[in-house]
Design a protein around this motif. Sequence first.
Motif, short mmCIF file in Angstrom:
data_model
loop_
_atom_site.label_atom_id
_atom_site.label_comp_id
_atom_site.label_asym_id
_atom_site.label_seq_id
_atom_site.Cartn_x
_atom_site.Cartn_y
_atom_site.Cartn_z
N GLU A 1 0.83 -1.21 0.00
CA GLU A 1 0.00 0.00 0.00
C GLU A 1 0.86 1.26 0.00
N LEU A 2 1.92 1.27 0.81
CA LEU A 2 2.80 2.43 0.87
C LEU A 2 3.55 2.63 -0.45
N PHE A 3 4.02 1.54 -1.04
CA PHE A 3 4.78 1.64 -2.29
C PHE A 3 3.88 2.13 -3.42
N LEU A 4 2.71 1.52 -3.57
CA LEU A 4 1.83 1.85 -4.70
C LEU A 4 1.06 3.15 -4.47
N ASP A 5 0.87 3.53 -3.21
CA ASP A 5 0.28 4.80 -2.83
C ASP A 5 -1.02 5.10 -3.60
N ARG A 6 -1.01 6.09 -4.46
CA ARG A 6 -2.23 6.47 -5.20
C ARG A 6 -2.34 5.82 -6.58
N TRP A 7 -1.42 4.93 -6.90
CA TRP A 7 -1.47 4.25 -8.21
C TRP A 7 -2.75 3.44 -8.30
#
Length: 117
Positions: free
Chosen positions: A75-81
């Motif tokens: 979730e942190l890596f992909l964020d708003r993707w």
Amino acid sequence: MGRCGVALQPLVDALKQELLTQPVLHADETPLPMLKPGNGKTHRAYLWSYCSTPLSSMKAVVFDFAESRGGKHAELFLDRWRGTLVCDDFPGYEALFKSGITEAGCIAHARRKFHAL
């Protein structure tokens, strides 16, 4: 090694930013031993990988180290993707699918889902 990592971080950040423009990504998490400072023992950490597809004009992989397998790391890596994520059936990805990311399972994932029907 630490200095090298610091020097390369802007390149990794730029590659991640470019990777997150892709409409389809593959993700996986791989366990690896990590030495726990102070006690001389190892514990299980994870190397999360995110990559473009073979059909993409941009071929890239970004690795993200985490001390656990919690879905919060993805979730942190992909964020708003928001796109289509090809991954296995690991429950840590479920929150992503509830937030608007489209699930596309790998072959093994599809077989498990099919047999569950």
